[in-house]
Design a protein around this motif. Structure first.
Motif, PDB file in Angstrom:
ATOM      1  N   PRO A 113      22.147 103.322  41.320  1.00  0.00           N
ATOM      2  CA  PRO A 113      22.930 103.519  40.086  1.00  0.00           C
ATOM      3  C   PRO A 113      24.423 103.475  40.390  1.00  0.00           C
ATOM      4  O   PRO A 113      24.841 103.767  41.502  1.00  0.00           O
ATOM      5  CB  PRO A 113      22.503 104.899  39.617  1.00  0.00           C
ATOM      6  CG  PRO A 113      22.071 105.604  40.869  1.00  0.00           C
ATOM      7  CD  PRO A 113      21.440 104.554  41.740  1.00  0.00           C
ATOM      8  N   PRO A 114      25.261 103.099  39.345  1.00  0.00           N
ATOM      9  CA  PRO A 114      26.704 103.057  39.581  1.00  0.00           C
ATOM     10  C   PRO A 114      27.265 104.464  39.686  1.00  0.00           C
ATOM     11  O   PRO A 114      26.742 105.405  39.104  1.00  0.00           O
ATOM     12  CB  PRO A 114      27.228 102.343  38.338  1.00  0.00           C
ATOM     13  CG  PRO A 114      26.238 102.686  37.284  1.00  0.00           C
ATOM     14  CD  PRO A 114      24.909 102.728  37.968  1.00  0.00           C
ATOM     15  N   THR A 115      28.341 104.558  40.391  1.00  0.00           N
ATOM     16  CA  THR A 115      29.044 105.847  40.465  1.00  0.00           C
ATOM     17  C   THR A 115      29.901 106.028  39.227  1.00  0.00           C
ATOM     18  O   THR A 115      30.153 105.088  38.462  1.00  0.00           O
ATOM     19  CB  THR A 115      29.935 105.898  41.710  1.00  0.00           C
ATOM     20  OG1 THR A 115      30.960 104.919  41.565  1.00  0.00           O
ATOM     21  CG2 THR A 115      29.140 105.631  42.978  1.00  0.00           C
ATOM     22  N   VAL A 116      30.393 107.239  39.019  1.00  0.00           N
ATOM     23  CA  VAL A 116      31.291 107.508  37.897  1.00  0.00           C
ATOM     24  C   VAL A 116      32.547 106.662  38.023  1.00  0.00           C
ATOM     25  O   VAL A 116      33.056 106.124  37.032  1.00  0.00           O
ATOM     26  CB  VAL A 116      31.630 109.003  37.844  1.00  0.00           C
ATOM     27  CG1 VAL A 116      32.763 109.261  36.864  1.00  0.00           C
ATOM     28  CG2 VAL A 116      30.411 109.815  37.491  1.00  0.00           C
ATOM     29  N   GLU A 117      33.058 106.539  39.260  1.00  0.00           N
ATOM     30  CA  GLU A 117      34.260 105.731  39.455  1.00  0.00           C
ATOM     31  C   GLU A 117      34.021 104.287  39.061  1.00  0.00           C
ATOM     32  O   GLU A 117      34.887 103.626  38.469  1.00  0.00           O
ATOM     33  CB  GLU A 117      34.734 105.790  40.923  1.00  0.00           C
ATOM     34  CG  GLU A 117      35.334 107.116  41.355  1.00  0.00           C
ATOM     35  CD  GLU A 117      34.275 108.156  41.701  1.00  0.00           C
ATOM     36  OE1 GLU A 117      33.079 107.819  41.570  1.00  0.00           O
ATOM     37  OE2 GLU A 117      34.643 109.287  42.056  1.00  0.00           O
ATOM     38  N   GLU A 118      32.845 103.782  39.375  1.00  0.00           N
ATOM     39  CA  GLU A 118      32.548 102.401  39.020  1.00  0.00           C
ATOM     40  C   GLU A 118      32.410 102.223  37.506  1.00  0.00           C
ATOM     41  O   GLU A 118      32.903 101.242  36.936  1.00  0.00           O
ATOM     42  CB  GLU A 118      31.255 101.962  39.722  1.00  0.00           C
ATOM     43  CG  GLU A 118      31.431 101.807  41.221  1.00  0.00           C
ATOM     44  CD  GLU A 118      30.101 101.598  41.936  1.00  0.00           C
ATOM     45  OE1 GLU A 118      30.102 100.913  42.968  1.00  0.00           O
ATOM     46  OE2 GLU A 118      29.079 102.106  41.444  1.00  0.00           O
ATOM     47  N   LEU A 119      31.755 103.175  36.841  1.00  0.00           N
ATOM     48  CA  LEU A 119      31.665 103.104  35.372  1.00  0.00           C
ATOM     49  C   LEU A 119      33.048 103.211  34.748  1.00  0.00           C
ATOM     50  O   LEU A 119      33.390 102.496  33.814  1.00  0.00           O
ATOM     51  CB  LEU A 119      30.765 104.222  34.850  1.00  0.00           C
ATOM     52  CG  LEU A 119      29.261 103.976  34.881  1.00  0.00           C
ATOM     53  CD1 LEU A 119      28.511 105.210  34.429  1.00  0.00           C
ATOM     54  CD2 LEU A 119      28.899 102.787  34.002  1.00  0.00           C
TER      55      LEU A 119
END
Length: 694
Positions: A113-119
């Motif tokens: 899953p994507p990280t918060v930073e990536e989102l």
């Protein structure tokens, strides 16, 4: 004449400076939680959004079933399939076992899953595809909260991260929708899809009922409602721009209305043409923009209505509320169909409109009265100062009638510009004021007739005022037919002005003719042809002055001259000073009368008299004098009474007195023929009623 004022006409008079491009405002939608969201996301990782196994279940022995259950919990269903959108991110690749011989797995079910930073980075970059991931994470978080087993503090912390990302997504989406015409269609479709998806999720959450008490309530998010609020903000910004100063002849309020009207019309046309095909029906994009612009317009109008406006601005406010706004904007050719189902209503409530209309009617009627009185005062000053009237096509001319008609017409037109009903209301009031003015005009003219006889241009000004009656009468007959009794209220004063003017013009002529007509009896009708020739020469000398009248009035005046000539001729025959004993004498007199009658008729007809009804008067009288048989005389008298109902026994007795060979019994028998009721009506024109016999 006041021209009909239209919105298009107003816009065309002076070009207004262009306002900023529609919906192109550069401001970003403000976010109250933006600072908090930045801080809260700075420390987040993928573990914040994808729970660890330890936080979800209690430790168990490592059996085969336990391992399988653990693997299932590590990979929440429904997320891995959408993580593949973040292509290009650098991740550590798991090396495949050399002995397996299998290729490296690509992004798919096994993608982390994507990280918060990536989102966050994806959303900041405007990649609205991340909205689906964010919604999935929100749903997974709710599911975990409902299932229990996770620390409440941890759930709240993770929810705050999700909400921070939603704030960022909302600002991105509504920022695009704030400037839809500056947004590429593909991006606009994405933003609209996100809002529509959030609306569906709001409805689904409402149907599902309250969730876990651990999580804060975040639904409904009402992004569609927030978009509508954004539209209202944009409408206020667009409509609230102050127009450039220095517009010639316009008040500040007029300039503001012109700007708002033009802006609303142009912007709604752009919405209907360019946005309606792109927006889903549930957005009601045309109606939303129309209501927002309308509310701002109405609020501005309501504010102005509270002040004590000058007459010009009060009229302008009514004009926009009742005419220009509903007709030139809402029902314009380009917007009428688009706004058919949008109920916008009036810019002002009915009670406020009625108050403004009542004030307008009162002020406008007062203005009309004042302007008419001033016009009459200036005109009467020219008479008394012996100023010669103008000449128009050879006729004496006055501007008074034109000025008065224009003043009244402008007052009526101003009211009709607001609404036809208001035009009808003011017309009824102006009718009364016009009738009052005409009576005042008549009195002022009569005073001039009495006091101005010594002035050089006296008779020319009399003719000019008679000519005025034609313009007044034509206007009244064409434009004021709503009167129940126009003859009494409006036309009677004009008839009196004309009649009194005719009296002045004919007075001296008739005085000069009187001694000439007396010659008929003094000479005992010895030379009637020579006497009549001198009479007609005297009339002919006055005719050039009569040509300064309008043609219709000159004809009426010549009819009056014609009537006077016939009447005076009959008066001379009725003096009982001539008694002819023989039939030959009577026949000779009858021949003279016939010849004179033809001469009078020809002269008057050639000079414009339309009084053909006078032609039988003298020839029939000559026939009564010529005939000798009483029965034949009776038949002629009966015919005469039919043509001239005001012919009486006294008039007949005076004529029969000429016939000296007629016995008293025969004369009485002839007179009695007038006692027979022959159905004779009252005379429409007077002749014998103007002749007194002794």
């Amino acid at each position: 004449m006041l021209k009909m004022m239209t919105f298009q006409g107003l816009l065309g008079q002076h070009p207004m400076p262009r306002t900023p491009d529609f919906l192109g405002h550069p401001q970003k939608l403000p976010s109250t939680s933006e600072v908090d969201s930045e801080a809260s996301m700075s420390e987040a990782s993928s573990e914040d959004l994808v729970p660890a196994l330890e936080a979800r279940v209690a430790p168990e022995p490592e059996g085969e079933e336990a391992v399988e259950e653990k693997e299932k919990k590590k990979k929440p269903k429904g997320l891995a399939s959408v993580f593949s959108i973040f292509k290009g991110r650098k991740r550590k690749k798991e090396k495949s076992s050399p002995s397996s011989g299998q290729p490296e797995p690509g992004p798919g079910l096994n993608s982390p899953p994507p990280t918060v930073e990536e989102l966050k980075a994806a959303l900041e970059a405007g990649r609205l595809e991340a909205a689906g991931l964010l919604l999935a994470l929100e749903q997974e978080l709710v599911a975990m909260a409902m299932a229990g087993g996770m620390d409440e503090e941890e759930l709240v912390r993770r929810q705050s991260k999700v909400e921070a990302l939603y704030v960022l997504l909302r600002d991105q989406v509504l920022g695009l929708l704030r400037r839809p015409l500056d947004t590429a269609p593909e991006r606009l479709h994405q933003a609209l899809a996100v809002v529509a998806e959030q609306e569906r999720e709001d409805r689904r959450a409402a149907e599902a009922g309250p969730g876990a008490a651990t999580l804060a309530t975040t639904r409904p998010r009402c992004w569609l409602q927030q978009w509508r609020h954004t539209v209202a903000v944009v409408a206020a910004e667009r409509m609230g721009v102050r127009p450039a100063t220095g517009t010639e002849g316009r008040s500040e309020m007029e300039g503001a209305f012109l700007h708002m009207g033009r802006t609303m019309k142009e912007d709604l046309e752009a919405v209907a043409e360019r946005l309606r095909p792109l927006f889903p029906a549930e957005f009601d994009v045309v109606g939303t923009y129309a209501r927002s612009y309308h509310e701002h317009f109405a609020a501005h109008a309501a504010t102005l209505a509270q002040f004590e406006l000058c007459e010009r601005d009060a009229y302008l406010l009514l004009l926009w509320v009742q005419n220009l706004y509903p007709n030139d904007i809402l029902r314009s050719p380009t917007l009428a169909a688009e706004l058919q189902g949008v109920s916008l209503g009036s810019l002002l409530p009915p009670r406020q409109i009625r108050l403004l209309e009542a004030s307008f009617l009162s002020n406008e009627v007062d203005n009309v009265k004042e302007l008419m009185a001033r016009a009459l005062e200036l005109e009467s000053q020219r008479w008394t100062q012996d100023v010669a009237p103008q000449k128009l096509d050879g006729h004496c001319h006055s501007e008074l009638a034109i000025d008065i008609i224009q003043i009244v017409s402008q007052g009526e037109a101003k009211a009709e510009n607001i609404t036809p009903d208001l035009g009808l209301q003011i017309k009824q009031v102006l009718l009364v004021e016009l009738a009052t003015f005409l009576r005042s005009y008549q009195r002022t003219f009569d005073e001039f007739l009495e006091r101005g006889k010594q002035l050089k241009n006296y008779r020319a000004n009399v003719i000019a005022n008679i000519n005025n009656c034609l313009s007044f009468r034509t206007s009244i007959e064409q434009n004021w037919q709503v009167l129940q009794d126009p003859q009494r209220q409006l036309l009677d004063p004009l008839s009196e002005i004309k009649s009194h003017g005719f009296d002045i013009l004919l007075q001296n002529l008739f005085v000069d003719l009187k001694p000439l007509f007396k010659r008929f009896t003094k000479t005992r009708w010895a030379v009637p042809a020579e006497t009549l020739e001198e009479i007609l020469a005297t009339v002919d000398g006055r005719l050039p002055e009569f040509w300064k009248l309008q043609d219709c009035f000159r004809e009426e005046l010549m009819e009056a001259v014609h009537l006077h000539l016939v009447k005076e001729y009959i008066i001379r025959l009725s003096k009982r000073q001539l008694v002819l004993k023989t039939a030959e004498q009577q026949q000779q007199l009858a021949s003279h009368i016939l010849a004179n009658a033809d001469t009078i008729q020809l002269f008057c007809k050639q000079n414009g008299s339309p009084a053909s009804w006078l032609h039988p008067a003298l020839p029939t009288m000559a026939e009564i004098i010529r005939l000798q048989d009483p029965s034949a005389i009776k038949m002629e008298v009966a015919t005469y009474a039919t043509s001239y109902p005001d012919f009486s026994k006294g008039h007949l007795s005076a004529i029969l007195a000429i016939k000296g060979n007629l016995s008293s019994s025969e004369a009485k028998s002839i007179r009695n023929i007038l006692d027979i009721n022959m159905g004779v009506q009252e005379p429409s024109r007077a002749l014998f009623s103007l002749i007194k016999v002794g």
